[in-house]
Design a protein around this motif. Structure first.
Motif, short mmCIF file in Angstrom:
data_model
loop_
_atom_site.label_atom_id
_atom_site.label_comp_id
_atom_site.label_asym_id
_atom_site.label_seq_id
_atom_site.Cartn_x
_atom_site.Cartn_y
_atom_site.Cartn_z
N ALA A 1 4.16 -7.67 3.61
CA ALA A 1 3.13 -8.69 3.82
C ALA A 1 1.87 -8.34 3.03
O ALA A 1 1.26 -9.20 2.38
N ASP A 2 1.48 -7.07 3.04
CA ASP A 2 0.29 -6.62 2.31
C ASP A 2 0.38 -6.94 0.83
O ASP A 2 -0.56 -7.46 0.23
N PHE A 3 1.53 -6.59 0.24
CA PHE A 3 1.62 -6.79 -1.20
C PHE A 3 1.74 -8.26 -1.56
O PHE A 3 1.26 -8.67 -2.63
N GLN A 4 2.35 -9.06 -0.69
CA GLN A 4 2.38 -10.49 -0.98
C GLN A 4 0.97 -11.04 -0.98
O GLN A 4 0.58 -11.86 -1.82
N GLN A 5 0.16 -10.54 -0.05
CA GLN A 5 -1.26 -10.90 0.01
C GLN A 5 -1.95 -10.50 -1.28
O GLN A 5 -2.69 -11.27 -1.90
N LYS A 6 -1.69 -9.24 -1.72
CA LYS A 6 -2.36 -8.73 -2.91
C LYS A 6 -1.97 -9.54 -4.13
O LYS A 6 -2.78 -9.73 -5.04
N LEU A 7 -0.73 -10.00 -4.18
CA LEU A 7 -0.32 -10.77 -5.35
C LEU A 7 -1.09 -12.07 -5.42
O LEU A 7 -1.48 -12.52 -6.51
N ASN A 8 -1.37 -12.68 -4.27
CA ASN A 8 -2.11 -13.93 -4.28
C ASN A 8 -3.55 -13.74 -4.72
O ASN A 8 -4.12 -14.60 -5.38
N THR A 9 -4.14 -12.58 -4.35
CA THR A 9 -5.55 -12.39 -4.69
C THR A 9 -5.73 -11.60 -5.99
O THR A 9 -6.85 -11.30 -6.37
#
Lengths: 203, 69
Positions: A169-177
């Motif tokens: 979940a963290d990295f999916q978040q990071k990819l968006n930002t």
């Protein structure tokens, strides 16, 4: 013919011993290091000195490919800090190559495969042992020896599913930002590794 | 003979294989269960000291360390 020459061949160790070795190797001849022209012209110029060895004379010849396909595959799984499997005789291994899951049986053609994060399964009779590899390479040699190198390889039961889900979940978040190329790449790598971990835990 | 073959996304973004592989390994280590995780974290510790040389003299070294002094 060569048997009589053994006494005179005693001094010229390198050139002739290579020839002896070629006589007795089984299957395909292994590559030997020998430069007959050089040795002969040396002996003409300087019959009392041994010819010097060239770097290729110190190289070990490639292990010969056996004529019959062996019944077992010899696997070495090595990490920088540990050798997990060391010359273990198994029936099959399945490696997570970047081109897909690749099964390696005894007699497999010589291959070099780059690995992606995924599961290595080692099949021995009815036992299957699974390790999660972080990435690495698999070298399959013509004599049915497989060397698998990775930086991290853990049995699947040492992975914590909560940490994996959280990381994903963290990295999916990071990819968006993410804005720069480097951030996007790191986020993408994070997603790839965590999805592979997830698949390993649930599959 | 060098053709511009399709590159993996990390190489296209300027990352080398070693960096990629070490990054994957550290991500895997962070997902381990407890006793294994603390052993694994010790594998990632580095301690080194780099000094640049200018005009034949070393400049002040930069120390990069994870071990507490």
């Amino acid at each position: 013919m060569l048997r009589h020459g053994s006494r005179s061949l005693f001094n010229r160790a390198s050139a002739s011993s290579m020839r002896w070795r070629r006589q007795f190797s089984t299957g395909l001849p292994a590559e030997t290091a020998e430069d007959t022209k050089f040795v002969e012209s040396w002996k003409k110029m300087n019959p009392n000195m041994d010819p010097p060895k060239t770097p290729s004379a110190y190289m070990k010849p490639r292990p010969p490919t056996p004529a019959n396909i062996p019944s077992k595959l010899t696997v070495n799984l090595v990490l920088p800090y540990d050798s997990v499997l060391s010359s273990k005789e198994v029936d099959m291994v399945i490696v997570p190559a970047t081109t897909g899951q690749m099964g390696v049986l005894p007699g497999h053609v010589a291959t070099i495969a780059e690995l992606k994060p995924g599961i290595l399964s080692v099949h021995e009779g009815n036992d299957v042992t699974k390790y999660f590899l972080s990435s690495g390479f698999a070298f399959v040699h013509a004599n049915s020896v497989a060397d698998i190198i990775a930086i991290e390889a853990t049995p699947v039961d040492r992975l914590d599913p909560n940490l994996v889900q959280k990381g994903l979940a963290d990295f999916q978040q990071k990819l968006n930002t993410a804005s720069t190329d480097v951030e996007k790449t790191e986020a993408q790598i994070g997603i790839d590794v965590h999805s592979a971990l997830n698949a390993a835990l649930t599959g | 003979m060098s053709s511009s073959a399709a590159q993996p996304f990390w190489r296209a973004a300027g990352m080398t294989y070693i960096t990629y592989s070490n990054l994957c390994a550290s991500l895997v280590r962070q997902c381990l269960k407890e006793p294994y995780r603390s052993e694994a974290v010790s594998r990632e510790k580095v301690h080194f000291n780099v000094s640049k040389w200018v005009d034949g003299k070393p400049e002040k070294p930069t120390i990069r360390t994870d071990t507490p002094e």
